[in-house]
Design a protein around this motif. Structure first.
Motif, PDB file in Angstrom:
ATOM      1  N   ASN A  55       1.698 -68.135   4.313  1.00  0.00           N
ATOM      2  CA  ASN A  55       1.552 -69.538   3.936  1.00  0.00           C
ATOM      3  C   ASN A  55       2.695 -69.869   2.998  1.00  0.00           C
ATOM      4  N   MET A  67     -10.912 -66.081  10.667  1.00  0.00           N
ATOM      5  CA  MET A  67      -9.504 -66.449  10.546  1.00  0.00           C
ATOM      6  C   MET A  67      -9.054 -66.217   9.119  1.00  0.00           C
ATOM      7  N   GLU A  68      -7.860 -65.628   8.992  1.00  0.00           N
ATOM      8  CA  GLU A  68      -7.300 -65.330   7.678  1.00  0.00           C
ATOM      9  C   GLU A  68      -5.836 -65.762   7.671  1.00  0.00           C
ATOM     10  N   VAL A  69      -5.452 -66.537   6.665  1.00  0.00           N
ATOM     11  CA  VAL A  69      -4.052 -66.931   6.519  1.00  0.00           C
ATOM     12  C   VAL A  69      -3.281 -65.713   6.033  1.00  0.00           C
ATOM     13  N   ARG A  77       2.130 -72.247   8.507  1.00  0.00           N
ATOM     14  CA  ARG A  77       1.518 -70.963   8.193  1.00  0.00           C
ATOM     15  C   ARG A  77       1.210 -70.180   9.466  1.00  0.00           C
ATOM     16  N   GLN A 102      -1.858 -67.531  10.971  1.00  0.00           N
ATOM     17  CA  GLN A 102      -3.211 -67.025  10.753  1.00  0.00           C
ATOM     18  C   GLN A 102      -3.494 -65.874  11.706  1.00  0.00           C
TER      19      GLN A 102
END
Length: 160
Positions: A132, A127-129, A116, A118
């Protein structure tokens, strides 16, 4: 330039310095200056971990992606390379590899074993994916499988 340890990432800054992260123990980031007649090697950092990614911002701040053996992956920011003092920008990563900053200062990191990407907000550090694609559904072209790098801002609009 010949390396005994496998180089994992390269970064060329606007001043024509080449930064090379070496996946050795300890992990090292080397800086080469090609403006002189003889390239000079400067050790930026010796980390007690395996290094993969390296990025240098416009102020000369060096960022590294590191995975200690048996530990938690981190992104570190080195303000003053002569003292090797660093600050952890992000942690709890699964084999961080490629990293870059966007024009707003947001950080992007590829988690090789997490399959993934981030984004780390410059404003609040959240933090944000954003990608993915490690699911088992769909075909292989739709998945990330141990991604290693990331490039932002590439426009193919005028490519012929």
């Amino acid at each position: 330039v010949k390396f005994n340890d496998g180089p994992k990432a390269l970064y060329l800054d606007k001043q024509e310095h080449l930064y090379v992260s070496l996946d050795s123990y300890p992990g090292r980031v080397l800086k080469y200056s090609f403006r002189s007649t003889t390239p000079e090697e400067t050790v930026i950092t010796n980390e007690p971990s395996s290094l993969a990614g390296v990025f240098v911002d416009q102020c000369g701040t060096v960022y590294t992606a590191a995975q200690p053996f048996g530990g938690i992956g981190t992104i570190k920011k080195f303000f003053n390379v002569s003292s090797a003092a660093s600050v952890v920008v992000a942690s709890d990563l699964n084999r961080p590899w490629g990293l870059t900053l966007d024009k707003y200062g947001n950080f992007y990191v590829v988690e090789m074993y997490g399959n993934r990407v981030q984004r780390i907000s410059v404003r609040d550090g959240v933090m944000e994916v954003i990608i993915n694609k490690s699911a088992v559904e769909g075909n292989n072209a739709e998945h990330l499988r141990e991604p290693e790098s990331l490039i932002l801002g590439l426009s193919l609009k005028n490519v012929k």
